[in-house]
Motif scaffolding. Structure first.
Motif, PDB file in Angstrom:
ATOM      1  N   THR A  95       0.827  -1.204   0.000  1.00 40.47           N
ATOM      2  CA  THR A  95       0.000   0.000   0.000  1.00 40.47           C
ATOM      3  C   THR A  95       0.862   1.255   0.000  1.00 40.47           C
ATOM      4  OG1 THR A  95      -0.172  -0.152   2.411  1.00 40.47           O
ATOM      5  CG2 THR A  95      -1.976  -1.100   1.113  1.00 40.47           C
ATOM      6  N   SER A  96       2.159   1.079  -0.267  1.00 40.71           N
ATOM      7  CA  SER A  96       3.084   2.198  -0.385  1.00 40.71           C
ATOM      8  C   SER A  96       4.140   1.850  -1.420  1.00 40.71           C
ATOM      9  CB  SER A  96       3.750   2.499   0.963  1.00 40.71           C
ATOM     10  OG  SER A  96       4.815   3.416   0.816  1.00 40.71           O
ATOM     11  N   GLU A  97       4.523   2.815  -2.227  1.00 41.29           N
ATOM     12  CA  GLU A  97       5.528   2.564  -3.251  1.00 41.29           C
ATOM     13  C   GLU A  97       6.835   2.099  -2.632  1.00 41.29           C
ATOM     14  OE1 GLU A  97       7.466   4.764  -7.183  1.00 41.29           O
ATOM     15  OE2 GLU A  97       6.424   5.946  -5.652  1.00 41.29           O
ATOM     16  N   GLU A 143      -4.617   3.121  -2.341  1.00 44.74           N
ATOM     17  CA  GLU A 143      -3.753   2.942  -3.494  1.00 44.74           C
ATOM     18  C   GLU A 143      -2.881   1.715  -3.278  1.00 44.74           C
ATOM     19  OE1 GLU A 143      -0.865   5.536  -6.456  1.00 44.74           O
ATOM     20  OE2 GLU A 143      -1.183   6.235  -4.413  1.00 44.74           O
ATOM     21  N   PHE A 144      -2.875   0.839  -4.274  1.00 44.87           N
ATOM     22  CA  PHE A 144      -2.104  -0.402  -4.204  1.00 44.87           C
ATOM     23  C   PHE A 144      -0.994  -0.374  -5.242  1.00 44.87           C
ATOM     24  CE2 PHE A 144      -6.262  -1.452  -2.530  1.00 44.87           C
ATOM     25  CZ  PHE A 144      -5.968  -2.209  -1.408  1.00 44.87           C
ATOM     26  N   TRP A 145       0.181  -0.861  -4.837  1.00 48.47           N
ATOM     27  CA  TRP A 145       1.348  -0.941  -5.707  1.00 48.47           C
ATOM     28  C   TRP A 145       1.689  -2.409  -5.939  1.00 48.47           C
ATOM     29  CZ3 TRP A 145       3.685   3.569  -7.525  1.00 48.47           C
ATOM     30  CH2 TRP A 145       3.218   4.748  -6.951  1.00 48.47           C
ATOM     31  N   TYR A 146       2.075  -2.746  -7.174  1.00 50.28           N
ATOM     32  CA  TYR A 146       2.345  -4.136  -7.534  1.00 50.28           C
ATOM     33  C   TYR A 146       3.718  -4.261  -8.192  1.00 50.28           C
ATOM     34  CZ  TYR A 146      -2.657  -5.011  -6.845  1.00 50.28           C
ATOM     35  OH  TYR A 146      -3.914  -5.123  -6.318  1.00 50.28           O
ATOM     36  N   GLU A 147       4.381  -5.393  -7.888  1.00 45.73           N
ATOM     37  CA  GLU A 147       5.637  -5.757  -8.541  1.00 45.73           C
ATOM     38  C   GLU A 147       5.507  -7.178  -9.076  1.00 45.73           C
ATOM     39  OE1 GLU A 147       9.051  -3.186  -6.167  1.00 45.73           O
ATOM     40  OE2 GLU A 147       8.625  -5.249  -5.529  1.00 45.73           O
ATOM     41  N   GLU A 182       9.156  -0.960 -13.341  1.00 46.30           N
ATOM     42  CA  GLU A 182       8.826  -0.194 -12.146  1.00 46.30           C
ATOM     43  C   GLU A 182       7.480  -0.693 -11.608  1.00 46.30           C
ATOM     44  OE1 GLU A 182      10.563   2.169 -10.596  1.00 46.30           O
ATOM     45  OE2 GLU A 182      12.222   1.818 -11.975  1.00 46.30           O
ATOM     46  N   PRO A 183       7.198  -0.522 -10.314  1.00 48.58           N
ATOM     47  CA  PRO A 183       5.890  -0.929  -9.784  1.00 48.58           C
ATOM     48  C   PRO A 183       4.770  -0.166 -10.479  1.00 48.58           C
ATOM     49  CG  PRO A 183       7.425  -0.460  -7.999  1.00 48.58           C
ATOM     50  CD  PRO A 183       8.071   0.029  -9.256  1.00 48.58           C
ATOM     51  N   VAL A 184       3.635  -0.818 -10.617  1.00 50.97           N
ATOM     52  CA  VAL A 184       2.442  -0.156 -11.137  1.00 50.97           C
ATOM     53  C   VAL A 184       1.481   0.040  -9.975  1.00 50.97           C
ATOM     54  CG1 VAL A 184       2.687  -1.041 -13.475  1.00 50.97           C
ATOM     55  CG2 VAL A 184       1.410  -2.367 -11.785  1.00 50.97           C
ATOM     56  N   SER A 185       0.609   1.033 -10.077  1.00 47.14           N
ATOM     57  CA  SER A 185      -0.296   1.321  -8.973  1.00 47.14           C
ATOM     58  C   SER A 185      -1.691   1.621  -9.492  1.00 47.14           C
ATOM     59  CB  SER A 185       0.211   2.517  -8.158  1.00 47.14           C
ATOM     60  OG  SER A 185       0.174   3.698  -8.926  1.00 47.14           O
ATOM     61  N   ARG A 221      -1.944   4.010   9.623  1.00 44.47           N
ATOM     62  CA  ARG A 221      -2.734   4.518   8.517  1.00 44.47           C
ATOM     63  C   ARG A 221      -3.961   3.638   8.346  1.00 44.47           C
ATOM     64  NH1 ARG A 221       1.348   3.801   3.617  1.00 44.47           N
ATOM     65  NH2 ARG A 221      -0.462   4.504   2.422  1.00 44.47           N
ATOM     66  N   SER A 222      -4.931   4.149   7.604  1.00 48.89           N
ATOM     67  CA  SER A 222      -6.125   3.362   7.336  1.00 48.89           C
ATOM     68  C   SER A 222      -5.761   2.178   6.449  1.00 48.89           C
ATOM     69  CB  SER A 222      -7.178   4.236   6.653  1.00 48.89           C
ATOM     70  OG  SER A 222      -6.691   4.720   5.409  1.00 48.89           O
TER      71      SER A 222
END
Length: 267
Positions: free
Chosen positions: A113-115, A145-149, A165-168, A225-226
């Motif tokens: 949930t964080s880059e 916001e979700f980040w994926y690798e 690079e990660p996508v979000s 954080r939430s």
């Protein structure tokens, strides 16, 4: 090069497997009405990262209702793509392809949930090595916001991050403070307690009570954080001692709000 886009509709033209003579074109539309009738699936959030076969940067052009990437006076051949989109309110679809990744047993998807945060694997079983690849993540939650690798799994079991690079993507809706039923329940060894914490929850506390109302277990640590959280109760109290079998109550307390779930411990 990482190029995020947030749009109301998206069409991906051309196949994900891109031979050396092929080209790639990405178009996005500001409104569903602006997209062609055969434009493809709609989404509310889109993110993608591309790797050029030519090694140089992409050239691009933005118009009032569309956006496209090209280079060298023609469309830029693409060596690889990692792509994420939201096709339903709480469903993220990930797609990827590449010309060559070496020997592979499959793929794993990692999410954060964080880059810069801790990425954790979301797929239980290794995904098939076939290209193009696709994975549907149905475990996301609202207002986040979700980040994926993407990682490739080698024949020896090791993992190697694919060079994107990660996508979000960002989910819509509103995240509400909520306590889910513990699982498994009844339980003998351990049970997992999942709960959502809204941004305005304020100092949430998660505790286990016995039938007399006494606090048995307090789960330390206030979420910074939430988001969605999980804790595991192993049937011990705050002193680390095993409690007797019976009925207990898990309580999530945030200010004036309190939600309780019944748990049965078996020995």
């Amino acid at each position: 090069m990482r190029t995020p886009c947030i749009v109301l509709a998206l069409v991906l033209l051309a196949a994900f497997v891109v031979p050396s003579s092929a080209a790639f074109e990405l178009r996005t539309w500001a409104t569903p009405a602006a997209a062609p009738a055969d434009g493809g699936p709609l989404c509310t959030s889109t993110s993608f990262t591309l790797r050029s076969r030519l090694g140089g940067p992409f050239a691009g052009s933005a118009e009032s209702t569309s956006f496209s990437l090209w280079g060298c006076s023609a469309y830029t051949p693409v060596e690889g793509i990692f792509f994420a989109s939201i096709t339903n309110p709480l469903v993220v679809t990930l797609r990827w392809s590449a010309d060559y990744l070496g020997p592979a047993e499959g793929f794993n998807i990692y999410r954060s949930t964080s880059e810069d945060g801790l990425f954790e694997k979301v797929n239980e079983e290794t995904l098939d090595p076939d290209l193009p690849g696709v994975y549907v993540d149905r475990t996301v939650w609202p207002e986040t916001e979700f980040w994926y690798e993407l990682y490739v799994v080698r024949p020896d079991g090791s993992e190697e991050k694919v060079g994107f690079e990660p996508v979000s993507v960002a989910t819509g809706g509103r995240l509400m403070t909520r306590l889910f039923p513990p699982s498994p329940n009844p339980f003998r060894g351990e049970t997992v307690i999942m709960h959502d914490i809204a941004a305005d929850a304020g100092a949430p506390r998660l505790m286990i009570y016995d039938v007399s109302g006494r606090v048995v277990k307090t789960f330390a640590g206030t979420p910074e954080r939430s988001g969605r959280y999980e804790v595991t109760w192993d049937g011990t109290n705050d002193n680390g001692q095993r409690v007797v079998s019976g009925v207990y109550f898990c309580s999530l307390e945030t200010g004036e709000q309190r939600e309780t779930r019944r748990i049965v411990l078996l020995r």
